[in-house]
Design a protein around this motif. Structure first.
Motif, PDB file in Angstrom:
ATOM      1  N   HIS A   6       0.852  -1.189   0.000  1.00  0.00           N
ATOM      2  CA  HIS A   6       0.000   0.000   0.000  1.00  0.00           C
ATOM      3  C   HIS A   6       0.887   1.239   0.000  1.00  0.00           C
ATOM      4  O   HIS A   6       1.893   1.279   0.702  1.00  0.00           O
ATOM      5  N   HIS A   8       0.497   5.346   0.560  1.00  0.00           N
ATOM      6  CA  HIS A   8      -0.416   6.363   1.066  1.00  0.00           C
ATOM      7  C   HIS A   8       0.218   7.744   0.933  1.00  0.00           C
ATOM      8  O   HIS A   8       1.209   8.034   1.595  1.00  0.00           O
ATOM      9  N   LEU A  38      -6.056   2.578   6.307  1.00  0.00           N
ATOM     10  CA  LEU A  38      -6.646   2.622   4.965  1.00  0.00           C
ATOM     11  C   LEU A  38      -6.447   1.303   4.229  1.00  0.00           C
ATOM     12  O   LEU A  38      -7.355   0.815   3.553  1.00  0.00           O
ATOM     13  N   TYR A  39      -5.273   0.709   4.373  1.00  0.00           N
ATOM     14  CA  TYR A  39      -5.029  -0.586   3.739  1.00  0.00           C
ATOM     15  C   TYR A  39      -5.984  -1.639   4.287  1.00  0.00           C
ATOM     16  O   TYR A  39      -6.619  -2.375   3.525  1.00  0.00           O
ATOM     17  N   GLN A  41      -8.889  -1.227   5.734  1.00  0.00           N
ATOM     18  CA  GLN A  41     -10.254  -0.929   5.283  1.00  0.00           C
ATOM     19  C   GLN A  41     -10.458  -1.324   3.820  1.00  0.00           C
ATOM     20  O   GLN A  41     -11.484  -1.895   3.464  1.00  0.00           O
ATOM     21  N   GLN A  42      -9.471  -1.038   2.968  1.00  0.00           N
ATOM     22  CA  GLN A  42      -9.571  -1.397   1.555  1.00  0.00           C
ATOM     23  C   GLN A  42      -9.642  -2.908   1.365  1.00  0.00           C
ATOM     24  O   GLN A  42     -10.234  -3.387   0.400  1.00  0.00           O
ATOM     25  N   GLN A  43      -9.040  -3.659   2.283  1.00  0.00           N
ATOM     26  CA  GLN A  43      -9.080  -5.115   2.211  1.00  0.00           C
ATOM     27  C   GLN A  43     -10.338  -5.690   2.868  1.00  0.00           C
ATOM     28  O   GLN A  43     -10.516  -6.902   2.892  1.00  0.00           O
ATOM     29  N   GLY A  44     -11.182  -4.822   3.428  1.00  0.00           N
ATOM     30  CA  GLY A  44     -12.406  -5.279   4.080  1.00  0.00           C
ATOM     31  C   GLY A  44     -12.159  -5.855   5.467  1.00  0.00           C
ATOM     32  O   GLY A  44     -12.955  -6.657   5.954  1.00  0.00           O
ATOM     33  N   LYS A 127      -6.584 -11.849   3.013  1.00  0.00           N
ATOM     34  CA  LYS A 127      -6.748 -10.433   2.651  1.00  0.00           C
ATOM     35  C   LYS A 127      -5.475  -9.648   2.958  1.00  0.00           C
ATOM     36  O   LYS A 127      -5.106  -8.733   2.211  1.00  0.00           O
ATOM     37  N   PRO A 132      -1.618  -5.636  -4.301  1.00  0.00           N
ATOM     38  CA  PRO A 132      -2.447  -4.555  -4.880  1.00  0.00           C
ATOM     39  C   PRO A 132      -2.703  -4.741  -6.358  1.00  0.00           C
ATOM     40  O   PRO A 132      -1.990  -5.375  -7.061  1.00  0.00           O
TER      41      PRO A 132
END
Length: 132
Positions: A6, A8, A38-39, A41-44, A127, A132
């Motif tokens: 990731h 940022h 953020l990483y 969250q992006q991965q759920g 996850k 990416p």
């Protein structure tokens, strides 16, 4: 770091600096933590939940190579060095204009709402290892 999971982008704010206008050393972790959250969250992956627990830090370290100043545009490059049974060992570099200004490691542990370690389930593990 060969290839981050990731990247940022961020900017050094006035609140990040000391009287000299340079980034105050503990503020680097705020930028790294933003990148990590953020990483996730992006991965759920849930970052924190009062019922489910979270990922507190149990170790952090950082080496500084170049000063960062108010207004500098930076990138936090984040990777994973190791995934243990309940822990994740992150590596990071903070880069300005292609030059590494700071680098370090951070270990987080997956815990329940009472702070007891939880084994990272296979879904979450997959996850975390996603490219990416």
């Amino acid at each position: 770091m060969i290839e981050p999971l990731h990247v940022h982008p961020a900017q050094v704010s006035f609140a990040d600096t000391d009287c000299s206008g340079w980034l105050h050393f503990p503020k680097i972790f705020r930028h790294v933590e933003e990148a990590e959250h953020l990483y996730l969250q992006q991965q759920g992956i849930v970052v924190i939940d009062r019922e489910l627990g979270g990922w507190p830090r149990v170790h952090v370290s950082c080496d500084f190579k170049r000063p960062l100043r108010f207004g500098d545009k930076i990138e936090v490059q984040l990777g994973i060095e190791r995934i243990g049974a309940a822990s994740v060992s992150w590596v990071f570099e903070v880069v300005k204009e292609g030059e590494v200004c700071a680098f370090g490691k951070m270990t987080t542990v997956r815990v329940d709402c009472e702070g007891k370690p939880l084994v990272i389930d296979e879904g979450t593990r997959g996850k975390l290892q996603a490219v990416p």
